[in-house]
Design an enzyme around this catalytic site. Structure first.
Site, PDB file in Angstrom:
ATOM      1  N   CYS A 159      -5.977   0.007   7.214  1.00  0.00           N
ATOM      2  CA  CYS A 159      -5.936   0.559   5.645  1.00  0.00           C
ATOM      3  C   CYS A 159      -7.217   1.516   5.418  1.00  0.00           C
ATOM      4  O   CYS A 159      -8.237   1.091   5.309  1.00  0.00           O
ATOM      5  CB  CYS A 159      -5.704  -0.438   4.754  1.00  0.00           C
ATOM      6  SG  CYS A 159      -5.261   0.119   2.938  1.00  0.00           S
ATOM      7  N   CYS A 179       0.962  -1.255   0.215  1.00  0.00           N
ATOM      8  CA  CYS A 179      -0.076   0.208   0.086  1.00  0.00           C
ATOM      9  C   CYS A 179       0.991   1.307   0.175  1.00  0.00           C
ATOM     10  O   CYS A 179       2.134   1.206   0.356  1.00  0.00           O
ATOM     11  CB  CYS A 179      -0.932  -0.051   1.338  1.00  0.00           C
ATOM     12  SG  CYS A 179      -1.925   1.548   1.309  1.00  0.00           S
ATOM     13  N   ASP A 212       0.411   3.656   1.833  1.00  0.00           N
ATOM     14  CA  ASP A 212       0.410   4.444   3.077  1.00  0.00           C
ATOM     15  C   ASP A 212       1.782   4.924   3.651  1.00  0.00           C
ATOM     16  O   ASP A 212       2.769   4.019   3.836  1.00  0.00           O
ATOM     17  CB  ASP A 212      -0.264   3.651   3.841  1.00  0.00           C
ATOM     18  CG  ASP A 212      -0.625   4.250   5.254  1.00  0.00           C
ATOM     19  OD1 ASP A 212       0.116   4.596   5.955  1.00  0.00           O
ATOM     20  OD2 ASP A 212      -1.939   4.144   5.659  1.00  0.00           O
ATOM     21  N   ARG A 250       2.688   4.973   6.258  1.00  0.00           N
ATOM     22  CA  ARG A 250       3.160   4.458   7.441  1.00  0.00           C
ATOM     23  C   ARG A 250       3.962   3.014   7.364  1.00  0.00           C
ATOM     24  O   ARG A 250       4.496   2.432   8.299  1.00  0.00           O
ATOM     25  CB  ARG A 250       2.192   4.163   8.704  1.00  0.00           C
ATOM     26  CG  ARG A 250       1.688   5.597   9.170  1.00  0.00           C
ATOM     27  CD  ARG A 250       0.334   5.437   9.787  1.00  0.00           C
ATOM     28  NE  ARG A 250      -0.813   5.183   8.726  1.00  0.00           N
ATOM     29  CZ  ARG A 250      -1.963   4.441   8.944  1.00  0.00           C
ATOM     30  NH1 ARG A 250      -2.249   4.812  10.452  1.00  0.00           N
ATOM     31  NH2 ARG A 250      -2.982   4.079   8.306  1.00  0.00           N
ATOM     32  N   HIS A 305      -1.951  -3.901   5.126  1.00  0.00           N
ATOM     33  CA  HIS A 305      -1.564  -3.436   6.527  1.00  0.00           C
ATOM     34  C   HIS A 305      -2.911  -3.355   7.267  1.00  0.00           C
ATOM     35  O   HIS A 305      -3.927  -3.062   6.622  1.00  0.00           O
ATOM     36  CB  HIS A 305      -0.648  -2.184   6.646  1.00  0.00           C
ATOM     37  CG  HIS A 305      -1.345  -1.012   5.887  1.00  0.00           C
ATOM     38  ND1 HIS A 305      -1.921   0.015   6.690  1.00  0.00           N
ATOM     39  CD2 HIS A 305      -1.658  -0.643   4.640  1.00  0.00           C
ATOM     40  CE1 HIS A 305      -2.446   0.981   5.938  1.00  0.00           C
ATOM     41  NE2 HIS A 305      -2.170   0.669   4.435  1.00  0.00           N
TER      42      HIS A 305
HETATM   43 ZN   LIG Z   1      -3.307   1.140   3.056  1.00  0.00          ZN
END
Ligand SMILES: [Zn+2]
Length: 212
Positions: A104, A45, A47, A49, A101
């Site tokens: 999400c 992803c 993302d 993080r 993750h």
């Molecule tokens: Zn995500």
């Protein structure tokens, strides 16, 4: 949360980092520039993080990466297919990891009825996964539902990759190539193996195998 305030901070951080690396090993960048031979392709992803190099303690050159919102792998997506083909056929990676993750935002959006613009189209297939498993997901406590859909989305990604012709070609050549499904857990930083690895054509339904 953010350690940078603007783009100039990134440039400054980069200068410091390059100087430190150079001081430690004067040949580091010259060696890195010679080429890459990563053993693993990570499809994850976007993302912020899920910082792949940091959480896996790997170095530049170790992991080939493709990221998008909610780590989708549409079987007609030229971008994802190009990355996978290059990694498997030319770089000859031995592992493809489909990594979701917890928490999400893309998965959360897919489970909602709120429109998120063009992402409605991108996330639609995740709604399909939700619908196909709705009774199982809805039976879970509310705080576990998004993460279970993340897992099911990863499993679908593993299925998609392990059915691709380029993966079967690698297996026909006798090469070792495993497709894994993992989840990065935000609350403790750990990777959870979903134990859905596919390491050969015997684990793939016959209809996906092509004669050539
Ligand atoms: Zn995500």
């Amino acid at each position: 949360m953010a350690t940078i305030q603007g783009a100039q901070d990134v440039i400054e951080n980069n200068k410091k980092w390059a100087a430190q690396v150079q001081a430690k090993d004067p040949n580091y960048f010259a060696n890195l520039a010679k080429g890459q031979s990563p053993k693993l392709l990570w499809i994850g992803c976007a993302d912020s993080r899920v910082a792949v190099d940091v959480l896996t303690q790997t170095q530049p050159g170790d992991i080939f990466v493709h990221r998008n919102i909610a780590n989708r792998i549409p079987s007609e997506d030229l971008s994802a297919l190009s990355v996978i083909e290059y990694a498997v056929k030319h770089l000859k990676v031995e592992h493809v990891v489909v990594a979701g993750h917890t928490g999400c935002g893309g998965i959360k959006a897919a489970m909602s009825n709120d429109s998120v613009g063009i992402l409605d189209h991108w996330l639609r297939p995740i709604k399909d996964i939700y619908q196909a498993h709705q009774s199982e997901i809805d039976a879970l406590p509310e705080n576990e539902r998004v993460d279970r859909l993340s897992e099911l989305n990863v499993i679908q990604g593993v299925n998609t990759v392990s059915r691709l012709p380029v993966v079967h070609e690698a297996w026909k050549e006798g090469r070792s190539l495993q497709v894994h499904g993992w989840i990065k857990q935000l609350h403790n930083g750990l990777l959870k193996d979903l134990n859905v690895s596919v390491s050969g054509p015997k684990q793939v339904a016959d209809i996906y195998k092509l004669n050539n």
